[in-house]
Design a protein around this motif. Structure first.
Motif, PDB file in Angstrom:
ATOM      1  N   ASP A 117       0.830  -1.212   0.000  1.00 29.41           N
ATOM      2  CA  ASP A 117       0.000   0.000   0.000  1.00 29.41           C
ATOM      3  C   ASP A 117       0.859   1.254   0.000  1.00 29.41           C
ATOM      4  OD1 ASP A 117      -2.188  -1.658   0.120  1.00 29.41           O
ATOM      5  OD2 ASP A 117      -2.796  -1.086   2.155  1.00 29.41           O
ATOM      6  N   TYR A 118       1.917   1.244   0.780  1.00 26.59           N
ATOM      7  CA  TYR A 118       2.760   2.431   0.949  1.00 26.59           C
ATOM      8  C   TYR A 118       3.369   2.854  -0.388  1.00 26.59           C
ATOM      9  CZ  TYR A 118       5.640   5.537   3.854  1.00 26.59           C
ATOM     10  OH  TYR A 118       6.215   6.638   4.465  1.00 26.59           O
ATOM     11  N   VAL A 119       3.924   1.888  -1.107  1.00 24.83           N
ATOM     12  CA  VAL A 119       4.537   2.209  -2.401  1.00 24.83           C
ATOM     13  C   VAL A 119       3.480   2.685  -3.396  1.00 24.83           C
ATOM     14  CG1 VAL A 119       5.761   1.234  -4.388  1.00 24.83           C
ATOM     15  CG2 VAL A 119       6.503   0.684  -2.063  1.00 24.83           C
ATOM     16  N   GLU A 120       2.311   2.078  -3.367  1.00 31.11           N
ATOM     17  CA  GLU A 120       1.245   2.501  -4.277  1.00 31.11           C
ATOM     18  C   GLU A 120       0.850   3.956  -4.026  1.00 31.11           C
ATOM     19  OE1 GLU A 120      -1.505   2.564  -7.281  1.00 31.11           O
ATOM     20  OE2 GLU A 120      -0.001   1.005  -6.863  1.00 31.11           O
ATOM     21  N   VAL A 121       0.663   4.335  -2.765  1.00 32.34           N
ATOM     22  CA  VAL A 121       0.316   5.727  -2.463  1.00 32.34           C
ATOM     23  C   VAL A 121       1.447   6.663  -2.881  1.00 32.34           C
ATOM     24  CG1 VAL A 121      -0.257   7.367  -0.634  1.00 32.34           C
ATOM     25  CG2 VAL A 121      -1.263   5.082  -0.597  1.00 32.34           C
ATOM     26  N   LEU A 122       2.696   6.282  -2.601  1.00 32.48           N
ATOM     27  CA  LEU A 122       3.826   7.114  -3.015  1.00 32.48           C
ATOM     28  C   LEU A 122       3.827   7.333  -4.521  1.00 32.48           C
ATOM     29  CD1 LEU A 122       6.894   5.891  -0.917  1.00 32.48           C
ATOM     30  CD2 LEU A 122       5.664   8.051  -0.711  1.00 32.48           C
ATOM     31  N   HIS A 123       3.636   6.278  -5.287  1.00 37.92           N
ATOM     32  CA  HIS A 123       3.602   6.417  -6.741  1.00 37.92           C
ATOM     33  C   HIS A 123       2.498   7.375  -7.171  1.00 37.92           C
ATOM     34  CE1 HIS A 123       5.945   2.509  -7.830  1.00 37.92           C
ATOM     35  NE2 HIS A 123       6.716   3.564  -7.926  1.00 37.92           N
ATOM     36  N   ARG A 124       1.346   7.233  -6.587  1.00 40.59           N
ATOM     37  CA  ARG A 124       0.227   8.091  -6.997  1.00 40.59           C
ATOM     38  C   ARG A 124       0.471   9.543  -6.630  1.00 40.59           C
ATOM     39  NH1 ARG A 124      -5.512   4.907  -6.821  1.00 40.59           N
ATOM     40  NH2 ARG A 124      -4.732   2.824  -7.361  1.00 40.59           N
ATOM     41  N   VAL A 125       0.998   9.800  -5.454  1.00 36.94           N
ATOM     42  CA  VAL A 125       1.229  11.179  -5.006  1.00 36.94           C
ATOM     43  C   VAL A 125       2.362  11.830  -5.797  1.00 36.94           C
ATOM     44  CG1 VAL A 125       1.971  12.599  -3.056  1.00 36.94           C
ATOM     45  CG2 VAL A 125       0.296  10.769  -2.709  1.00 36.94           C
ATOM     46  N   THR A 126       3.450  11.103  -6.010  1.00 37.54           N
ATOM     47  CA  THR A 126       4.606  11.711  -6.686  1.00 37.54           C
ATOM     48  C   THR A 126       4.408  11.834  -8.196  1.00 37.54           C
ATOM     49  OG1 THR A 126       5.728   9.556  -6.894  1.00 37.54           O
ATOM     50  CG2 THR A 126       6.223  10.897  -4.940  1.00 37.54           C
ATOM     51  N   ARG A 127       3.345  11.237  -8.718  1.00 39.31           N
ATOM     52  CA  ARG A 127       3.088  11.315 -10.156  1.00 39.31           C
ATOM     53  C   ARG A 127       1.816  12.070 -10.491  1.00 39.31           C
ATOM     54  NH1 ARG A 127       5.047   5.032 -11.384  1.00 39.31           N
ATOM     55  NH2 ARG A 127       7.183   5.402 -10.666  1.00 39.31           N
ATOM     56  N   ALA A 128       1.206  12.696  -9.479  1.00 36.85           N
ATOM     57  CA  ALA A 128      -0.022  13.452  -9.690  1.00 36.85           C
ATOM     58  C   ALA A 128       0.307  14.882 -10.125  1.00 36.85           C
ATOM     59  CB  ALA A 128      -0.858  13.465  -8.410  1.00 36.85           C
ATOM     60  N   GLY A 129      -0.319  15.336 -11.203  1.00 33.99           N
ATOM     61  CA  GLY A 129      -0.144  16.713 -11.650  1.00 33.99           C
ATOM     62  C   GLY A 129      -1.071  17.656 -10.920  1.00 33.99           C
ATOM     63  N   THR A 130      -0.858  18.952 -11.110  1.00 33.92           N
ATOM     64  CA  THR A 130      -1.678  19.965 -10.444  1.00 33.92           C
ATOM     65  C   THR A 130      -3.165  19.712 -10.695  1.00 33.92           C
ATOM     66  OG1 THR A 130       0.083  21.589 -10.704  1.00 33.92           O
ATOM     67  CG2 THR A 130      -2.124  22.438 -10.243  1.00 33.92           C
ATOM     68  N   GLY A 131      -3.913  19.627  -9.601  1.00 36.09           N
ATOM     69  CA  GLY A 131      -5.350  19.415  -9.694  1.00 36.09           C
ATOM     70  C   GLY A 131      -5.771  17.962  -9.706  1.00 36.09           C
TER      71      GLY A 131
END
Length: 350
Positions: A117-131
């Protein structure tokens, strides 16, 4: 193979000391500088190093997932990657059981599920663009309704997962951008890991490991320092994952002898228990020429080798920390910096 430097072992070294050493390591040809989240906070010191350097990669090796939520780790990683110009390698792991349960009072529950779960959340947060909105619901971590307020400097910030056990190694191969392994790793064990676990990872997957390094014109003094580094994994705060690594590689008798000697508070006996074979196969120690050869044996097996200065570490004798003074610790890095220059100038390059 990238060859980097790790600041480990404490000894009273100040943040500014590490910044200055990092600048010198960059000049010497190091590929990166890393810091374990143990005796110093990881992000604070690494940020100072990032601001003072231009080329080297930087990162925690590794950040303790039990001490930071994945959302705010991801936010901090985006900031640091931006500040450094895209040089962050984000190492994360479930942490030492004693650090988590005894020092922090946080129970270790389902570490495999947690790190997935931790790595999945990190990937999503660090790859999310503005908005962009991030929603995720896992058995151990979840986030709902968070929107990114900035666009990351890059959309492929590498997240490497610390792993020493077979199960965590398989998880790293499945979900992360690399595997961050500890020290005490022989090439035979690494080759086996590549064949059995890492055979179908994506291109660019990073296979990273650290190694205890002791460089000295006096060969026996270097080997004594490497022995102390191994024993220190048992004395003071135990590191069960390193005990497991010794056993996984066929050194059960050595692990048993060190464990018994430390339990009897006989550090000298623990040092004697570290065999010549363990030093030769699992550490890099000896004269400068021997250490260059020791580094070379990892080429083609690792993408990244991180050197841990064994000569300047502080060691535990029961509850008492012993070893070098702060000034001696800084001086002990000189042979390591020279070794980095030899590698950078040699036929293999960095």
């Amino acid at each position: 193979m990238r060859v980097s430097l790790m600041f480990a072992g404490g000894g009273g070294m100040k943040v500014q000391d590490m910044v200055e050493l990092a600048v010198r390591a960059e000049r010497a040809g190091a590929a990166g500088v890393y810091l374990p989240e143990a005796w110093r906070s990881a992000f604070v010191t690494i940020t100072a190093i990032a601001a003072a350097t231009e080329r080297i990669e930087i990162g925690p090796y590794v950040l303790n997932a039990h001490a930071h939520s994945p959302l705010f780790t991801g936010i901090a990683a985006v900031d640091l990657d931006e500040l450094s110009g895209g040089r962050l390698v984000l190492g994360v792991g479930s942490g030492n059981k004693i650090t988590n349960e005894q020092y922090q009072g946080i129970p270790v529950v389902r570490p495999l599920a947690k790190m997935r779960d931790y790595v999945e959340v990190l990937h999503r947060v660090t790859r999310a663009g503005t908005g962009d909105r991030v929603d995720f619901a896992g058995p151990m971590h979840s986030t709902t309704g968070w929107h990114a307020q900035v666009t990351p400097a890059r959309d492929d910030l590498p997240v490497v997962l610390a792993a020493t056990s077979p199960k965590m190694s398989r998880l790293a191969a499945e979900v992360a951008d690399g595997i961050a392994m500890g020290s005490l790793l022989g090439t035979a064990h690494l080759e086996k890991l590549r064949v059995e676990v890492l055979h179908d990872v994506a291109p660019g997957f990073r296979v990273m490991a650290s190694a205890f390094v002791a460089v000295d014109d006096d060969r026996e003094r270097a080997r004594a320092a490497a022995r102390s580094a191994v024993v220190n994994l048992y004395a003071g705060k135990p590191h069960p994952h390193y005990d497991s690594l010794l056993r996984q590689q066929g050194y059960t008798a050595v692990a048993d002898a060190i464990t018994a000697a430390v339990a009897a508070d006989d550090i000298d006996a623990a040092h004697r228990a570290v065999s010549e074979e363990v030093l030769d196969a699992l550490t890099i120690c000896g004269t400068p020429q021997e250490c260059v050869a020791g580094i070379d044996r990892y080429r083609g097996v690792l993408s990244d080798l991180i050197l841990v200065n064994s000569s300047g570490m502080r060691y535990q004798e029961g509850e008492r920390a012993v070893g070098t003074s702060s000034a001696e610790l800084l001086d002990s890095f000189e042979p390591i910096l020279d070794l980095l220059t030899r590698i950078a100038d040699g036929p293999h390059g960095p």
